[in-house]
Structure formats: C-alpha cells, structure tokens
Enzyme design. Sequence first.
Site, short mmCIF file in Angstrom:
data_model
loop_
_atom_site.label_atom_id
_atom_site.label_comp_id
_atom_site.label_asym_id
_atom_site.label_seq_id
_atom_site.Cartn_x
_atom_site.Cartn_y
_atom_site.Cartn_z
N HIS A 173 41.29 31.38 40.61
CA HIS A 173 40.79 30.17 39.94
C HIS A 173 41.10 28.99 40.86
O HIS A 173 42.21 28.46 40.84
CB HIS A 173 41.47 29.98 38.58
N ASN A 225 47.78 41.87 37.94
CA ASN A 225 46.84 40.75 38.11
C ASN A 225 47.58 39.42 37.92
O ASN A 225 48.35 39.28 36.96
CB ASN A 225 45.74 40.90 37.05
N GLU A 244 49.74 38.32 34.87
CA GLU A 244 50.48 37.07 35.02
C GLU A 244 51.96 37.25 34.72
O GLU A 244 52.59 36.45 34.03
CB GLU A 244 49.85 35.97 34.16
N GLU A 260 38.95 36.97 39.02
CA GLU A 260 38.57 35.90 38.08
C GLU A 260 38.07 34.67 38.82
O GLU A 260 38.36 33.54 38.44
CB GLU A 260 39.77 35.53 37.19
N ASP A 285 36.57 31.46 40.16
CA ASP A 285 35.75 30.28 39.86
C ASP A 285 36.27 29.12 40.71
O ASP A 285 37.39 29.17 41.23
CB ASP A 285 35.66 29.94 38.36
#
Length: 362
Positions: A254, A218, A177, A282, A284
């Site tokens: 996400h 990432n 990030e 990651e 979701d």
Amino acid sequence: MSFVALRAAALLVLGIVAACGSDSSQSTAPGNNPPTQPTPTSTDTVSLRTLAAAEGRLIGSAVDRGFRYAGTDGVTFRTMLAHEFSVLTPENDMKHERIHPARDVYRFEPADSLVTFADANGMKVRGHNLIWHQQLASWLTSGTWTSDEARALLVDHVTKVVSHYRGRVLEWDVVNEGLADDGSLRSGFWFDHVGRDYVELAFRTARAADPNVALFFNDYNIEGINPKSDSLYAMVRDFQARGVPIDGIGLESHFQLGGVPASLGANIARFAALGVKVHITELDVRMPLPSTAAQSQTQGQNYRDVVSTCFGFAACDVVVMWGFTDKESWIPSAFPGWGAALIFDSSYQPKPAYASLHDLLK
Ligand code: XIL
C-alpha cells in the site's frame, strides 16, 4: 534474472495455461466500437491476465462490495474482474468476523460465492486471512480466555477454514500483519492470549489441515529493507531451520504516490534466495485528492516499477491489487483526503496506470 530474460521460459508456461483452458479473456476485433464510444474500455483490449499469463505470471484484485452490486453496475464490475484478472482475493469475506460470527457458527457462503466465481472464470484465490489482530468477531475479543482456551480457539478456526477451502485456494495468508514496525511481534489478541509461538502454531495447524496449499506471512512496511523486513527474514530462516512450514511472504504494498522503496528489488531477492515465494498481495498507490493528471502519470510509473521489479524474479509470480476501480477502494475511508489509488477510475475507465501495466506486459 531480468524480466526480459524470463520471457522465453515463461512462454512454455503459456502453453500450460492455454491447455488448461483457464483464461476466459476475449478480445474484440479492432474497429468494432461504435463511433459514439471513442474511449475503449478495458474489455476491448487484450487483458492484463492474458499478458501476464504469457510471462507465466498471475495478476489479481481484491473483491468485496462491488461484486454484489445490482444491475448493470454489478455486471460491469464482475465482467471486468473476470476479464482482467487471474487471481481473486476476498477483501473481507474470509476474515474472522465474517466467516466465524459466533463461537459455534461458521458462515462460509459469502466467501464461497467468490471462490465459485473464481473457479468458473479460471481465476486462482488467495485466502485472506486466518490469524490477524483486526476484524475479529466480538464474541472472541469480548470473551475471557485462558491461554489453553485461546490456543484451542486458534486451532479450531484455522483447521475449520483451511479444511473448508482445501484444494480451492492457491495460498493462505496464515498470519497477517504480525510484526510491529520495529520488527518485534505485534501485540494483539492472539499474541496476548497464546504467546509468541502463536505464529508457528498457526502455520503448523494450517499445514495439518491442507498439506498442499502454500502458507504465507503477509504484512505491510516489509516491501523494502528495514528493521521490520529484517525481522521477518530472521523469522523465515528460523522457521526453515526448525521445520515450521512457510512457503511465502506477502508484501502488501500500500504505497503513497512516489513511495515505492528503492530497495524493493534487493528485498525480494534476499527472500527469494531463501526459497520462499514473494508475492505482492495488496498493491495500491494513493494520492492526495483531488488528483491531477501529472499525479496519475507518476502513479502509472509507480505501478510499472512495482510489477516489473516483482516479475523480474521467478519467486515473485503473483501481483494482486487491493481492488481495481476507484469506485471500490478502502483508501478514502482509511486515509481521509487520499484516494484515486487503483488502475481504473470510478467510472471503470482505464487510468494511465492501466496503460503502463499493459505496456510493460505486452
Ligand atoms: C481492509 C479492507 O480493504 C477494508 O474494506 C476493511 O474495512 C479493513 O480492511 N491490510 C490488510 C487488509 O491485510 O485486510 C486490509 O483490508 C487493508 C490493510
């Protein structure tokens, strides 16, 4: 290349995976379920990891508290984890505040137990993460440091952690990030103390500590084509031109229900063309609570779209979800009012998203 076209080539990989004996998946003979259990649990079916392996792909989950549940809950959690998934990402245990709680203290045991479990079950590990602006130990953030001291602290942390796991992780999120939404480098402890070259310092240091592990940048909001992913694209090209080691980018993914960007495939394609891996790290798909059956169906389609788009590229051979059961998801605390973001419900029952991935991969 289309997903279907990749199948034939991937079957070759299946032979390698099987030869390594790395897949612990078992399927139960049909008809063995007692009549009192009409709903099959996922361990009664061919697992996602087995289906993904047939395509030469890995599919994974992040793991934190659920792994250490006591009693039958813990057994269920760990059994499903090993049955369904071929990649494990420590959700928190490798982060600075957990693994480096005091300046001269590294605490590897919790993450080690996850790595040992992964090894024992033929799972790969994504190392997450080395350098980030969050979840830093307070000894670091509350200290006063010159830029030379901060550089030395970065080098020490990256060297110690990467060396400890040398040969035991598939890839590292070296910088996590690091970009703001406008594509500029995000302000945070390392940027503020070391300066803008902290990113390449971290990558070079990681490479020196393990010449073989894949090194990833990432981030979130880089899944589609936008100013942030444009900036990362320029960074990767710049690193490649200057010989800074970078092997892949992680698309966190996400998503909100219905929020998969239309340009996901085009974005993966342009990074893949640079010769780097593009992994979904990651995944979701959250929805407002309480969720409805219609929303769960849409979620299934969203999961399917992401995985089929990714697996359509040779460079996108790993998909990791940020957990697998709604019982253990970061969403309700991070986004109050939202949840139900994963592919099993909080009773470990498969949701439509599980069925849609199963159907996609079979
Ligand atoms: C989250 C974890 O899931 C939570 O348990 C923790 O409290 C905060 O961090 N992007 C990342 C992950 O790279 O490390 C974050 O994980 C979720 C967002």
